[in-house]
Each structure stands twice: as structure tokens, then as C-alpha cells.
Design a protein around this motif. Structure first.
Motif, short mmCIF file in Angstrom:
data_model
loop_
_atom_site.label_atom_id
_atom_site.label_comp_id
_atom_site.label_asym_id
_atom_site.label_seq_id
_atom_site.Cartn_x
_atom_site.Cartn_y
_atom_site.Cartn_z
N LEU A 96 -22.09 -28.46 -29.46
CA LEU A 96 -20.79 -28.12 -30.03
C LEU A 96 -20.61 -28.94 -31.31
O LEU A 96 -20.66 -30.17 -31.28
CB LEU A 96 -19.66 -28.43 -29.05
N THR A 97 -20.43 -28.24 -32.41
CA THR A 97 -20.24 -28.89 -33.70
C THR A 97 -18.79 -28.74 -34.13
O THR A 97 -18.29 -27.63 -34.27
CB THR A 97 -21.18 -28.27 -34.76
N VAL A 98 -18.12 -29.87 -34.30
CA VAL A 98 -16.68 -29.88 -34.58
C VAL A 98 -16.43 -30.70 -35.83
O VAL A 98 -16.90 -31.84 -35.96
CB VAL A 98 -15.89 -30.48 -33.40
N PHE A 104 -8.26 -38.62 -36.97
CA PHE A 104 -8.00 -37.83 -35.77
C PHE A 104 -9.14 -37.98 -34.78
O PHE A 104 -8.93 -38.10 -33.57
CB PHE A 104 -7.80 -36.36 -36.13
N THR A 105 -10.37 -38.00 -35.28
CA THR A 105 -11.52 -38.20 -34.40
C THR A 105 -11.45 -39.56 -33.72
O THR A 105 -11.64 -39.67 -32.50
CB THR A 105 -12.83 -38.09 -35.20
N ALA A 106 -11.14 -40.59 -34.49
CA ALA A 106 -11.13 -41.95 -33.93
C ALA A 106 -9.98 -42.17 -32.96
O ALA A 106 -10.15 -42.81 -31.92
CB ALA A 106 -11.05 -42.96 -35.07
N LYS A 107 -8.80 -41.63 -33.27
CA LYS A 107 -7.61 -41.96 -32.49
C LYS A 107 -7.29 -40.96 -31.38
O LYS A 107 -6.52 -41.28 -30.47
CB LYS A 107 -6.40 -42.06 -33.42
N TRP A 108 -7.86 -39.76 -31.43
CA TRP A 108 -7.49 -38.74 -30.45
C TRP A 108 -8.69 -37.98 -29.90
O TRP A 108 -8.89 -37.89 -28.70
CB TRP A 108 -6.51 -37.75 -31.08
N LEU A 113 -13.31 -35.82 -26.06
CA LEU A 113 -14.66 -35.26 -25.97
C LEU A 113 -15.49 -36.04 -24.96
O LEU A 113 -16.31 -35.46 -24.24
CB LEU A 113 -15.34 -35.28 -27.33
N ALA A 114 -15.28 -37.34 -24.90
CA ALA A 114 -15.99 -38.14 -23.90
C ALA A 114 -15.60 -37.70 -22.49
O ALA A 114 -16.45 -37.59 -21.60
CB ALA A 114 -15.68 -39.62 -24.10
N LEU A 127 -20.21 -34.27 -34.60
CA LEU A 127 -18.91 -34.43 -35.24
C LEU A 127 -19.09 -34.59 -36.74
O LEU A 127 -19.88 -35.41 -37.21
CB LEU A 127 -18.18 -35.66 -34.68
N VAL A 128 -18.35 -33.78 -37.48
CA VAL A 128 -18.43 -33.76 -38.94
C VAL A 128 -17.10 -34.23 -39.49
O VAL A 128 -16.03 -33.73 -39.10
CB VAL A 128 -18.74 -32.33 -39.45
N SER A 129 -17.13 -35.22 -40.39
CA SER A 129 -15.90 -35.70 -41.01
C SER A 129 -15.39 -34.66 -42.00
O SER A 129 -16.14 -34.20 -42.86
CB SER A 129 -16.14 -37.03 -41.74
#
Length: 286
Positions: A96-98, A104-108, A113-114, A127-129
Motif C-alpha cells: 500500500l503506497t500512501v 500528518f504521518t508523524a502525528k496521526w 498504519l502500525a 509512505l510518500v511525503s
């Protein structure tokens, strides 16, 4: 014959008929009628200028011309299958590529996803910034997260991920001393692209003696971390601050402010038909 003129569908029908030496059995494999198979073979023979089958009383026989070409044709179809497999490899059911904003990735997102992948050992996330606009034509993405209004592009569809609000936060010891907008005069402001401190003070008919001073950071996640470290106060989306508030790293100052913008999950319509995408979206929006 140029590749742009290759009668690929008719060649596929020929391959099936040659394997079965029967138009009827080839039709069963291809889910068409025997008449349709016969029509495709006749059309292919016209294009190639050769006869491919000897029509016997009860069966078919390949002509020498057909026998010469068949091995190369089947090798070509195997190459097509390999090409398709390679193109789909990055979009396999276990990958899955998101794309999402870094804060948002770091805080939510990362924590969720984990949780989603905890019982799926074969699942792989990429994960793509993406702090700005997302171009699905330039990246092999399954989904993207954006902040703002739902994009109006016809090629994208989406679902709201959060109901957003803005909140002012500070380290707990500082937050206890801040009761009104005027109290912020003694605190440093943490700025990021969405903080809009000028608008916040204007709505309250207040001001800050050093409104343009303080600390400027790249995103709301860094602003929260700076506030937690005791630098000053940060105005950030509630979604990003929630976990740090719950853990006591930062505390809310003043009332939560509803916001018109929100975080959205977006993708081109074909992506939403993928089982892996639907399952992840269902988990994230539950």
C-alpha cells in the motif's frame, strides 16, 4: 507488420483455437460463440494473407504457416504476461503506497498504519511525503491524504478523514498561566504555514507585541514539538495535537475552534475499487 497494426485480439483467439484444435472449445475458453471465433480467424487470415487452419470433417489441423508462427506467438504472449506482472508488482495486494503531509504521518497516520498492519505480517507500506499538491500520474500511489477542502478535480474522489478544528497548545506549565488572549503577550509564538496568528488575534481584537517574532517551523507537527519543548504557544489542527494532548506533552489553551478545512483521503476512482484500498479506508475512517 508494425506493432500499432497487430491484431492482438485475433491472435489471442488463434492461440486458443490452435491449442484445442477446435473452434467450439476455444469459444468456451474465451466465453464467446464458436461463430465469433470463426469470424476472428477468418479476419486474421485475411490480414496475414495466409490460411491458418485446414478445416477437416470433424476437426482442425494447423497449416505449416501456422505451425511456424505459433511458437514465437506463444513466447510473445508469455512476455506480455511478464510485462503485466512487473507493472503490477508495485501495486500488489500486499503493498500500500500512501502519500501524506509529513506532520500528518508523524502525528496521526503512522500509529494507525502500525495498528492496521499488526496482524498482517506480509503487508508492506510505502509512505510518500506530500506537503503540497499530489499528482497521481507522477507517482504509483494507492491513496493520498490532503488538508483543505475536498479537491474539485474530476479525476479524483475522496472521503473525509477527520472533522477538523484548530487548537492553541503549550507546554502544561505555560498553559496554566494563559487565561486570555492578552496573556499571550508574555509568550513566544510558534509559526508554521497554517498557524494564522494574525487572524486569530484580529478576531479577538487583541495583538501581540512581537507577532512576527518567535519561532518559524515547516509544519504543524514541528510546531507542536516546539511547544512541548517549552518554546511557546502553537496554533495547530486538533487532529495533529490530540495524541500529544492525551499524553500530557502539551495542554490546550483556550477553546477549540471549528475549522472549515479537514483531512481527506483522495484517489482516482479506479483506486477505490481495489480491495486493499477499501479495507484500509474502512479501518482509517472507522
Amino acid at each position: 507488420m508494425k506493432r500499432t497494426h497487430l491484431p492482438l485480439n485475433a491472435l489471442r483467439v488463434f492461440d486458443a483455437a490452435a491449442r484445442h484444435l477446435s473452434f467450439t472449445k476455444a469459444a468456451d475458453e474465451l466465453a464467446v460463440t464458436p461463430a465469433a471465433v470463426g469470424q476472428q480467424i477468418r479476419a486474421l487470415e485475411d490480414v496475414l494473407g495466409v490460411v491458418l487452419f485446414k478445416r477437416m470433417t470433424r476437426n482442425l489441423e494447423l497449416t505449416p504457416e501456422a505451425e511456424r508462427g505459433l511458437p514465437a506467438l506463444r513466447a510473445g504472449f508469455l512476455q506480455f504476461e511478464e510485462a503485466v506482472r512487473l507493472m503490477q508488482e508495485g501495486q500488489g495486494s500486499n503493498t500500500l503506497t500512501v502519500a501524506a503531509p509529513r506532520d500528518f504521518t508523524a502525528k496521526w497516520l503512522a500509529a494507525r498504519l502500525a495498528g492496521y498492519g499488526a496482524d498482517k505480517p506480509d503487508l508492506r507500506f510505502v509512505l510518500v511525503s506530500a506537503d503540497g499538491a499530489v499528482d497521481f500520474t507522477q507517482a504509483n500511489l494507492d491513496l493520498a491524504v490532503i488538508f483543505g477542502a475536498m479537491p474539485a478535480e474530476e479525476e479524483l474522489s475522496g472521503t473525509r478523514l477527520t472533522t477538523e478544528a484548530m487548537v492553541v497548545v503549550a507546554a502544561p506549565a505555560l498553559a496554566e498561566r494563559l487565561k486570555s488572549a492578552s496573556d499571550l503577550a508574555a509568550a513566544a509564538l510558534v509559526h508554521h504555514p497554517g498557524s494564522d496568528w494574525a487572524g486569530w488575534f484580529a478576531e479577538r481584537q487583541a495583538s501581540h507585541p512581537q507577532a512576527d517574532a518567535g519561532l518559524s517551523v515547516g509544519d504543524a507537527g514541528l510546531a507542536i514539538d516546539a511547544a512541548a519543548a517549552g518554546y511557546g504557544v502553537a496554533r495547530v489542527p486538533m487532529t495533529l495535537a490530540a495524541s500529544d494532548m492525551a499524553s500530557g506533552r502539551v495542554a490546550r489553551v483556550f477553546d477549540i475552534e471549528p475549522a472549515d478545512e479537514a483531512y481527506w483521503l483522495v484517489a482516482p476512482p479506479p483506486q477505490w475499487r481495489q480491495k486493499k484500498v477499501r479495507a484500509l479506508v474502512e479501518f482509517l475512517t472507522a
